[in-house]
Enzyme design. Structure first.
Site, short mmCIF file in Angstrom:
data_model
loop_
_atom_site.label_atom_id
_atom_site.label_comp_id
_atom_site.label_asym_id
_atom_site.label_seq_id
_atom_site.Cartn_x
_atom_site.Cartn_y
_atom_site.Cartn_z
N LYS A 173 -9.23 19.42 29.59
CA LYS A 173 -9.37 20.14 28.13
C LYS A 173 -9.11 21.61 28.19
CE LYS A 173 -12.14 21.41 25.65
NZ LYS A 173 -11.71 22.58 24.60
N GLY A 224 -15.70 28.98 32.47
CA GLY A 224 -15.70 29.61 31.28
C GLY A 224 -16.92 30.40 31.12
N THR A 226 -21.02 31.92 30.93
CA THR A 226 -22.26 31.40 31.58
C THR A 226 -23.16 30.40 30.72
OG1 THR A 226 -22.15 33.31 33.06
CG2 THR A 226 -24.25 32.45 32.50
N THR A 228 -22.06 28.51 28.06
CA THR A 228 -21.47 27.01 27.89
C THR A 228 -21.82 26.32 29.52
OG1 THR A 228 -19.72 28.34 26.92
CG2 THR A 228 -19.42 25.86 27.55
N GLU A 246 -17.33 28.11 37.37
CA GLU A 246 -16.88 29.36 37.39
C GLU A 246 -17.08 30.14 36.21
OE1 GLU A 246 -15.78 30.53 40.35
OE2 GLU A 246 -15.40 28.68 41.30
N CYS A 280 -12.04 37.42 34.27
CA CYS A 280 -13.33 37.50 34.74
C CYS A 280 -13.64 38.36 35.80
CB CYS A 280 -13.53 35.98 35.16
SG CYS A 280 -12.51 35.30 36.35
N GLU A 382 -21.60 40.50 29.15
CA GLU A 382 -20.30 40.36 29.55
C GLU A 382 -19.54 40.77 28.21
OE1 GLU A 382 -18.17 36.69 30.33
OE2 GLU A 382 -17.14 37.53 31.89
P1 NAD Z 1 -16.21 29.11 26.91
O1 NAD Z 1 -17.32 28.99 27.72
O2 NAD Z 1 -16.61 29.41 25.47
O3 NAD Z 1 -15.01 28.06 27.00
C1 NAD Z 1 -14.59 27.48 28.24
C2 NAD Z 1 -14.22 25.99 27.76
O4 NAD Z 1 -15.36 25.21 27.70
C3 NAD Z 1 -13.04 25.78 26.57
O5 NAD Z 1 -12.36 24.89 26.76
C4 NAD Z 1 -14.27 25.30 25.56
O6 NAD Z 1 -13.71 24.50 24.61
C5 NAD Z 1 -15.21 24.48 26.40
N1 NAD Z 1 -16.47 24.20 26.12
C6 NAD Z 1 -17.23 24.91 25.21
N2 NAD Z 1 -18.67 24.23 24.84
C7 NAD Z 1 -18.29 23.16 25.75
C8 NAD Z 1 -19.44 22.01 25.98
N3 NAD Z 1 -20.57 22.19 25.42
N4 NAD Z 1 -19.13 21.00 26.69
C9 NAD Z 1 -17.88 21.15 27.53
N5 NAD Z 1 -17.12 22.04 27.18
C10 NAD Z 1 -17.08 22.97 26.52
O7 NAD Z 1 -15.26 30.29 27.76
P2 NAD Z 1 -14.16 31.05 27.09
O8 NAD Z 1 -14.68 32.17 25.87
O9 NAD Z 1 -13.12 30.14 26.84
O10 NAD Z 1 -13.67 32.05 28.08
C11 NAD Z 1 -14.32 33.25 28.63
C12 NAD Z 1 -15.33 33.01 29.82
O11 NAD Z 1 -14.56 32.35 30.92
C13 NAD Z 1 -15.97 34.70 30.33
O12 NAD Z 1 -17.28 34.11 30.35
C14 NAD Z 1 -15.26 34.40 31.71
O13 NAD Z 1 -15.93 35.51 32.53
C15 NAD Z 1 -15.06 33.14 32.14
N6 NAD Z 1 -14.25 33.06 33.11
C16 NAD Z 1 -14.63 32.84 34.21
C17 NAD Z 1 -13.58 32.66 35.52
C18 NAD Z 1 -14.08 32.49 36.97
O14 NAD Z 1 -13.31 32.14 37.65
N7 NAD Z 1 -15.42 32.81 37.20
C19 NAD Z 1 -12.40 32.57 35.08
C20 NAD Z 1 -11.78 32.96 33.78
C21 NAD Z 1 -12.79 32.92 32.78
#
Ligand code: NAD
Length: 482
Positions: A173, A224, A226, A228, A246, A280, A382
């Site tokens: 997804k 994604g 923290t 979520t 992650e 990130c 963040e």
């Molecule tokens: P997000 O958590 O909003 O979404 C990430 C993914 O999760 C999306 O595909 C979203 O549709 C899905 N999602 C949302 N709610 C969900 C649920 N209840 N159940 C299952 N899936 C769900 O994050 P974002 O805004 O897309 O990305 C930015 C974040 O990602 C930042 O916090 C960034 O630091 C982090 N990130 C971390 C790494 C790492 O390797 N640690 C790498 C890249 C990004």
């Protein structure tokens, strides 16, 4: 208007509900395609296809899987220019960045895990001739791979590649904010007749489609935010699913007076503003030793002001667009709140309105804030945008305290020419990834991931291969003939 399709059992299909979400390019604010608003029904079909495909794929030979992954990598390379242009328009990142980093990494992910899997070892434990233990690492089943918008196809393939390399099938997804290259990727799979049902891609919102992926798949790899991650972990825990998370970061860049000054400025600048600060691993809290604090600020701010923000297609632009209007507003709100707490802007701080065709796009100048406390929200939450703070420190003890005073623990960069000091501090800083005199120097074999609220588990090399497999121990008693 182009309608993006889900990819289920080798077919490009519409969502069962017939409903779509608007896909807006941050480059010009134009609504240019429609994203399936998938529901649990679509996820059910994808999981069913993946389960069926697992029967053959899960027991196929390494050679068969190797050949398919390599073929997929070649097919990605064949379409690289189309993917680069699409990634930049969908996400807002400069085309040069997608060309240099994002898209080459997609095919590299498949080649890396295709070959790594060939060398994945099992273990044997001899009990002085009385028995022999050995381990097997079978695949788990259907892997749910959920990824964010900042490195769209790069991170999605970073999960799909190891999952299928060791014999799982996948329901992936992508982020609903940047779905387009995942759609092109499904077309690539279809073009090369990639075995049906091994890779399935479902588009849609996180709390509907994403939530169903977490509930219905056998193992979850999530990248994604923290917040979520907490929801995903709670859902996966209900059935004790293996879950890799992650998550976010608030990473320190640490500058000592004995650093190589010019090189450090360049690297800290790159770490602050690459991909509009939406990596990130970006260093958003810059700690500078007191003796060179003023000199650092002068030089850093001068260089930050020289960075060009604009059309992602133009090679000399350093920064492109922020991923969405909502995210841009969010970033500006963080800056405004910091100002209310007494911060001082010495560079940027505002939305940037471009002219002509890009007047509807979402742009922001690199932003540098001074006069903040490490405990302020701007240094604890963040922001995930082109915003950094610079704070001075007096000694190593104070620096360790400042660096670790956050709930996150993803990455840190230390700049010094004192080797012992670098090692000493690296051992004390709460981060899963520490760079010395560098940033984002990546080897795909290393354990990648964060401590504290930055995640659970590690990805990369053997860590990914182990995650996507079970470990089974077999103990064979050896009878003594005499
Ligand atoms: P997000 O958590 O909003 O979404 C990430 C993914 O999760 C999306 O595909 C979203 O549709 C899905 N999602 C949302 N709610 C969900 C649920 N209840 N159940 C299952 N899936 C769900 O994050 P974002 O805004 O897309 O990305 C930015 C974040 O990602 C930042 O916090 C960034 O630091 C982090 N990130 C971390 C790494 C790492 O390797 N640690 C790498 C890249 C990004």
């Amino acid at each position: 208007m182009e309608k993006i399709c889900n990819y289920i059992n080798g077919c490009l299909v519409a969502p069962k509900s017939g409903e779509y979400i608007k896909n807006i390019s941050p480059v010009d604010g134009v609504h240019y395609s429609l994203i399936p608003n998938s529901t649990e029904d679509d996820v059910d079909s994808a999981v069913e296809a993946a389960k069926k495909a697992f029967v053959n794929w899960g027991s196929s030979s390494k050679k068969v899987r190797f050949n398919w992954l390599m073929k997929l990598a070649d097919a990605i390379d064949d379409c690289s220019e189309e993917l680069i242009i699409a990634e930049s328009y969908d996400n807002g990142k400069p085309e040069w960045l997608a060309r240099k980093v994002d898209i080459p990494r997609c095919s590299e992910n498949f080649r890396f895990f295709a070959t790594a899997m060939l060398h994945h070892k099992t273990s044997a434990f001899d009990m002085d001739g009385e028995a022999l233990n050995y381990t097997l690492n079978p695949p788990i089943g259907v892997a749910g791979c959920i990824s964010p918008w900042n490195l769209p196809l790069y991170l999605l393939t970073w999960k799909i590649a190891p999952a299928i390399a060791v014999g799982n099938t996948v329901v992936a997804k992508p982020s609903e904010i940047t779905p387009y290259t995942a759609y092109l990727f499904s077309k690539i799979c279809q073009k090369i007749n990639f075995p049906k049902g091994v890779i399935n891609i479902i588009h849609g919102y996180g709390d509907t489609a994403g939530d169903a992926v977490v509930r219905k798949c056998d193992i979850i790899s999530f990248t994604g935010g923290t917040k979520t991650g907490r929801v995903v972990a709670a859902s996966a825990a209900k059935s004790f699913k293996k879950c890799s998370l992650e998550l976010g970061g608030k990473n320190p860049s640490i500058v000592f007076k004995d650093c190589d000054f010019e090189k450090t400025i360049k690297t800290v600048l790159r770490s602050a503003f690459t991909n509009q600060g939406q990596v990130c691993l970006c260093g958003s809290r810059i700690f500078v030793e007191k003796d060179i604090y003023d000199k650092f600020i002068r030089s850093f701010v001068e260089k930050a002001k020289e960075l060009k923000v604009g059309d992602p297609k133009i090679k000399h632009n350093d920064l492109g667009a922020i991923v969405s209007e909502a995210h841009l507003k969010n970033i500006i709100e963080h800056v405004d709140n910091a100002l209310k707490k007494g911060a001082k802007i010495v560079c940027g701080g505002k939305r940037l309105k471009l002219t002509g065709k890009l007047c509807g796009g979402f742009y922001m100048s690199p932003t540098v804030l001074l006069n903040t406390k490490n405990s302020d929200p701007i240094n604890q939450e963040e922001v995930f945008g082109p915003v950094v703070t610079i704070i001075s420190f007096n000694n190593e003890r104070e620096l360790v305290e400042l660096s670790n005073q956050t709930k996150y623990g993803l990455s840190a960069s230390i700049f010094t020419n004192d080797v012992s000091k670098a090692h000493r501090l690296a051992a004390k800083i709460d981060s899963g990834l520490i760079w010395i005199n560098s940033w984002l120097l990546r080897d795909l074999r290393i354990p990648f991931g964060g401590m504290k609220s930055s995640g659970i588990g590690r990805e990369g090399g053997n860590e990914s291969l182990n995650f996507f497999t079970e470990t089974k121990n077999i103990c064979v008693k050896i009878e003594n003939k005499d």
